[in-house]
Design an enzyme around this catalytic site. Structure first.
Site, PDB file in Angstrom:
ATOM      1  N   HIS A 123     -10.827   2.863  -0.468  1.00  0.00           N
ATOM      2  CA  HIS A 123     -10.937   2.358   0.897  1.00  0.00           C
ATOM      3  C   HIS A 123     -11.772   1.085   0.830  1.00  0.00           C
ATOM      4  CE1 HIS A 123     -10.419   3.974   5.221  1.00  0.00           C
ATOM      5  NE2 HIS A 123      -9.283   3.680   4.683  1.00  0.00           N
ATOM      6  N   HIS A 132       0.814  -1.207   0.000  1.00  0.00           N
ATOM      7  CA  HIS A 132       0.000   0.000   0.000  1.00  0.00           C
ATOM      8  C   HIS A 132       0.856   1.268   0.000  1.00  0.00           C
ATOM      9  CE1 HIS A 132      -3.525   2.395   0.733  1.00  0.00           C
ATOM     10  NE2 HIS A 132      -2.913   2.991   1.731  1.00  0.00           N
TER      11      HIS A 132
END
Ligand code: ADP
Ligand code: MG
Lengths: 84, 766, 256, 84
Positions: B110, B59
């Site tokens: 998200h 990430h």
């Protein structure tokens, strides 16, 4: 640490949209025992140290002035709960 | 400071090289851990291990995608850089709008938090992207939310849908940011991996642009906003015993709860700091929290920073140093402030009742040194944490099933027989299409979003792009659209990504704005699967090639990998956002006609081919195969120019681009926009393009739009299109009295029945 | 601030005094959202908007006050519950009740704050459908003798923006009957009641007519291009201007 | 009619923005005795007739599945309250 619990409920004559939605949802989930639901609020106030009468009185005043709106809500309970 | 744990200091680490560290539990691979040891010349301390493990994660480090993402920076001409004030690499790119104004926008995902806890996951998604925008020095002015959920009738979809939409609404509405658009797609491939992407856009004066760097020896480092809790470190609770003794770790939150009020206050407070020029550098805290903020600020500045970690204000006093470094608690910012400004900084914090704590200062040591009660627990070169993470050339190959998939075309398949061809059959198909989950009216969602706050919204959902005024005096403004089509990208990831860009570009141009910049959120499965890696590589190659051809640069974005359930990945879903510019937003073109447009002529721009593979219609018949519609970027550019000129010169009153659902969807949406009917005939179109009526209505050929032209402008409009050599065909007229959409010789559908079909779907399921 | 610059940071005090000379305060609390919009509406109506900060203790020399919409203190406890105790609110309550009868308009969260402060009766609870709702809403003006509605015709239907989560107006039957009897129902929802409000009430006034509260947002219907949609075109509605014109006519021209 | 009260509180480790806002407001109103506040929910379920063990079990299950979100909340109390 001791806590003071304050319970606030919508006044009986005021429609409670959240409670109404829950009462509608319960039977769909197989809960058929309840004829009504009302949703209120529960506040837990933490006190550092001992809960004196004066502090309890403060909690009662806070409950009536800030934590509830007397037009639509009732304070149904203010009580001290011992440390968890 | 009560200390329930022993501190693993740098000295201790040097003295105990043989100590076993839980690097595997923290997600590091053996080679990565070996690299950390090599970089440091000793084993890392527990706190250092915490930092490297989060900063070297997929990430934060983009280790699987970095080698491919480079193309966004490489495939750019000087011309494309002209308006780029800040490019890829900062929190968000910044584009010059002229008149001293600049705009910054970015899209992020998200996804997995929104599956676990849809409300909070989606809400904190909005919160995170908005902080990226603030950290550039901008005032956020709008948000958008491209969403993808599982099948509409799956028992779990309502949970995710209700929660995510309410969460986005709750957070965005509380920040006072109009939600001006998004997407909503239902497909079973997203059942266990919904996509919740969030876009934020902000504006600023050129002189207000702020960068995330810590410069100036002696300047002070401050953390402000919410207190630090154990958020986002659930998976890494091994560190709770980082002293490696047996202290019982206390509970860590499984999910994060957002506090939009705290963020709203943070926005105002930061803007006041910027106005007073009180910060030298600023960084939002998102993934990897303080690890990320300190290492990035330090390595982008003079290279050194000294921080005392016990100064961090905590929500949970049991947090260990490593956990504090990894915590992803929301609504926090870190800034670098010169000593002269410290007092003024504190006054702003006090005014807004925002908590802050001074953590340390900028040094010229080239080292990031973090102490705990004076003892050194981190001593690293910040570059090695922030920028020198691992980079992988993951193997990829065109999947062996791709050829068979592309050979399986809709019309040759069992699903493609007995297609509607006449009158009532076509009408039924149109009604079915506009009522389908992906094509139906989205107001069930969008009515939960404030689209008016700020008073600068010139267009919002359901128009093709959201349009926001930036300068009240001149009407200078921006337009934004986001698009993606997972089915197209599954059939052909290279062209699928280009089609997403083409559609977003077209949407922006349809409103009359000049496309200027791109942001993207690449949602894919596991990069360790060579099939998925190929999809990712092809999508990036396709998108970067297309940006080059359209002449608009990618200024930032986000990669979200591992979106898969077991070994089944989602469809490759490159979500593309295009930003456009208006000199005066009063010129914007809405996507439907009013009663006042009665009698205006309707034209279709572009040509229609037999392109039903991957279409919404094929999807309705349960088919997915063949090749997606052809990409013709030259045609897109020309169409865009025409729409922009026509809008500027007042030649068109409304316009709507054609994409999913083709002409059928376009005509219905335009009629339903204000409930005003139209009469059209498709014979000329069918004859010119050699297609049947069904294909004319449902094909998803690209580079097309329907426009309504006032009678007085028809000559000028036709002159313009023929001068540019762009194909155009007159379809019919706006007919207010009819209260229906008539396709001559085929069917008439009343506005009421169209509306019932289009608007009934979401309320029926949710 | 140069003239071609919209205020980026909520500082909307305009240096040039408006034609009317009237100064209208716009209160900001932490979490207030529509303050800049309310200030714009004041300016477009021809008055000078003056920023008022919740923690300050003085009204300065403003001639009227608008308490704008938003989520003061996140609306976490109850909408308006915490904001009501701000020092600025004490000044406003005193001035509204004084002989001078300071005109006060509460919009959305501002209305909620006014009920919490007991300047207006009743209260707001969650919308009956439990969702936030944003839409273009038709209202009927039921009382056009208040300080904030005197430029409308009685029974006039206007379209403004509505957006809220806790917009359901409630009061006990006795209070509702009294409101009706005294003409204190200032505005009612027309066509569809968007939140379940008792008796379709969208806005009310105090007995004196100087304090008005409503859930819909007139300040979002003041500028063509950015307001609700009407038959005349996309986002063309400006029906909300009447509220601000009304107070100006009272302030500048005496009563109507 | 007897009621079953269900109390639901945010998990201790989870941020409680509501409680945070209240704790900030209390001292400004002169209530200085409380170091922390958490805001939860109180449900009152009405039962027609007697509260059997089975009905109480239903209430407990409803509390865990519908009335609380186990990811962020704990059911802290389920009890029968006699008629008011
Ligand atoms: N989740 C959402 N949030 C906000 N707006 C949305 C959302 N989903 C769809 N919309 C809006 O609804 C309209 C129609 O969406 P869509 O059919 O995907 O548009 P297009 O095909 O033009 O990209 C657009 O204005 C889009 O921005
Ligand atoms: Mg479109």
């Amino acid at each position: 640490m001791p806590r003071i619990v304050v319970d606030v409920m919508p006044k009986p004559e005021i429609l409670d949209p959240q409670g109404k939605a829950i009462v509608g949802a319960l039977p769909r989930l197989g809960f058929d025992a309840f004829s009504g639901v009302r949703q209120g609020k529960r506040f837990e106030l933490t006190v550092d140290g001992e809960v004196t009468e004066e502090i309890l009185a403060q909690a009662r005043t806070a409950a009536e002035t800030l934590l509830s709106n007397p037009v639509i809500e009732d304070v149904v309970n203010v009580e001290v709960v011992a440390e968890a | 400071m009560s200390q329930q744990f022993n501190i693993d200091t740098v000295d201790n680490a040097a003295a105990t090289p043989e100590t076993e560290l839980p690097w595997a539990e923290l997600g590091l691979k053996q080679n990565e851990y070996d690299d950390v040891v090599k970089v440091l010349g000793r084993r890392p301390t527990a706190a250092e291990l915490a930092m490297y493990s989060v900063m070297w994660s997929e990430h934060c480090s983009y280790k699987s995608s970095k080698n491919h993402l480079r193309q966004f920076g490489e495939k750019v001409t000087e011309e494309m850089k002209k308006d780029m004030l800040v490019g890829i690499g900062e929190n968000a790119g910044v584009t010059n709008l002229g008149d001293g104004w600049a705009v910054t926008f970015k899209i992020e995902s998200h996804n997995s938090p929104s599956f676990v806890e849809p409300f909070q996951g989606a809400a904190t998604g909005i919160g995170g992207i908005v902080r990226d925008i603030i950290s550039m020095g901008a005032r956020p002015v709008a948000v958008m939310d491209p969403l993808r959920f599982g099948a509409i009738d799956h028992p779990d979809t309502a949970r995710v849908m209700h929660g995510a939409v309410a969460g986005i609404g709750s957070y965005g509405n509380s920040l006072g940011l109009p939600n001006i658009g998004g997407e909503m797609v239902f497909d079973s491939v997203y059942q266990g991996n919904p996509l919740v992407n969030a876009l934020a856009v902000g504006v600023m004066r050129h002189e207000d642009i702020r960068l995330a760097n810590a410069s100036g020896k002696g300047n002070k480092v401050v953390l402000f906003g919410a207190r630090t809790g154990g958020d986002g470190i659930g998976g890494a609770s091994v560190l709770a015993s980082e002293s490696f003794d047996a202290t019982k770790p206390s509970k860590r939150p499984a999910v994060q709860v957002g506090d939009p009020f705290a963020e709203k206050v943070l926005i105002e407070c930061c803007l006041e700091l910027f106005k007073g020029s009180l910060v030298e550098g600023i960084q939002d805290l998102g993934a990897a929290g303080i690890s990320c903020a300190t290492s990035e600020l330090a390595s982008n500045g003079d290279g050194g920073m000294q921080v005392e970690l016990t100064s961090v204000l905590l929500r949970d006093p049991t947090l260990t140093p490593g956990e504090i470094l990894m915590s992803e608690s929301q609504e926090r910012m870190m800034a670098v402030v010169s000593p002269e400004n410290a007092e003024a900084f504190e006054a702003v914090m006090d005014k807004w009742a925002v908590e802050y704590s001074w953590l340390g200062e900028v040094t010229d040591s080239g080292r990031l040194v973090i102490t705990w009660d004076g003892e050194v627990i981190v001593d690293v070169d910040p570059r090695t944490v922030a920028h020198d993470g691992p980079v992988y050339d993951r193997p990829y190959a065109r999947p062996d099933w791709q050829d068979a998939l592309q050979a399986d075309t809709f019309k040759a398949s069992p699903a493609g027989v007995n297609l509607p061809s006449l009158g009532e059959e076509l009408k039924a198909a149109v009604l079915e299409l506009v009522a389908s989950p992906n094509m139906c009216d989205k107001s069930w969602i969008t009515n939960q979003y404030d689209r008016y706050v700020g008073g600068n919204t010139a267009l919002a959902t359901p128009d093709d792009a959201g349009v926001i005024r930036v300068d009240e005096q001149t009407g200078l403004g921006v337009a934004l659209a986001t698009d993606a089509n997972g089915r197209y990208a599954y059939l052909d990831p290279y062209h699928g990504a280009q089609l997403a860009l083409a559609e977003a570009f077209r949407n922006v141009a349809t409103t009359g704005a000049i496309p200027m910049a791109v942001s993207d959120c690449l949602n894919f499965g596991s990069p360790e699967d060579p099939d998925v890696m190929w999809q990712l590589a092809e999508s990036i190659r396709g998108l970067s090639d297309a940006c080059m051809e359209l002449g608009i640069p990618v200024t930032g974005g986000n990669v979200s990998l591992y979106n898969q359930t077991g070994t089944t990945p989602i469809h490759p879903s490159p979500v593309v956002a295009v930003l456009g510019k208006f000199d005066d937003v009063a010129r914007r073109t809405p996507s439907g006609w009013h009663t006042s447009a009665d009698g205006q002529a309707l034209y279709l721009l572009g040509t229609t081919a037999d392109e039903l593979d991957g279409s919404e219609f094929a999807n309705l018949r349960g088919h997915l195969g063949g090749l997606p519609p052809k990409v013709d970027l030259a045609a897109e550019k020309l169409l865009g120019d025409l729409l922009i000129n026509a809008s500027r010169d007042g030649m068109i009153d409304s316009a709507h681009d054609l994409s999913e659902g083709g002409l059928a969807a376009g005509l219905v949406e335009m009629s339903l926009r204000y409930g005003v009917g139209a009469r059209v005939a498709l014979d000329d179109l069918c004859e010119r393009d050699g297609v049947d009526t069904f294909t004319a209505l449902f094909s998803e050929s690209q580079a097309r739009a329907v426009v309504a032209v006032p009678r007085s402008e028809e000559v000028r409009f036709n002159d313009m299109t023929s001068a540019r050599g762009f194909p155009v065909v007159r379809l019919g007229i706006v007919d207010a009295a009819s209260d229906s959409l008539e396709v001559q010789g085929q069917f008439t559908a009343s506005i009421a029945e169209l509306r019932e079909a289009h608007e009934g779907t979401l309320p029926k399921y949710f | 601030m140069s003239s071609n610059e919209i205020p980026l940071i909520g500082d909307y005090s305009t240096p040039d005094t408006a034609l009317s000379g009237a100064r209208i305060g716009v209160v900001s609390f932490p979490g207030t959202l529509d303050d800049r919009d309310a200030a714009r509406a004041v300016r477009l109506a021809g008055a000078e908007p003056v920023a008022l900060w919740h923690a300050d203790d003085s009204l300065g020399d403003v001639d009227a006050v608008v308490i704008p919409g938003g989520f003061s203190y996140g609306d976490y406890l109850r909408a308006g519950a915490i904001a009501r105790f701000a020092p600025m609110m004490s000044r406003i309550v005193d001035a509204a009740n004084s002989d001078a009868r300071l005109p006060v308009l509460g919009i959305c969260n501002g209305f909620q704050i006014l009920t919490e402060a007991h300047l207006l009766p009743g209260s707001m609870i969650k919308n009956d459908h439990l969702k936030f709702i944003c839409r273009d809403q038709v209202l009927r003006v039921e009382n056009n003798s208040t300080t904030w509605t005197n430029q409308y015709g009685i029974g006039q239907e206007i379209t403004v923006v509505l957006k809220n989560q806790d917009g359901q107006y409630v009061a006990d039957e006795k209070t509702l009957d009294a409101l009706e009897a005294e003409g204190q129902v200032a505005l009612r929802y027309v066509g569809w009641n968007p939140n379940g409000s008792r008796r379709d009430i969208a806005g009310i006034t105090n007995a004196a007519g100087n304090v008005v509260g409503l859930m819909p947002h007139p300040e979002h219907a003041v500028e063509a291009g950015y307001g609700p949609t009407t038959d005349a075109g996309t986002h063309t509605g400006t029906d909300g201007l009447g509220f601000f014109a009304s107070v100006l006519s009272t302030l500048v021209g005496g009563t109507k």
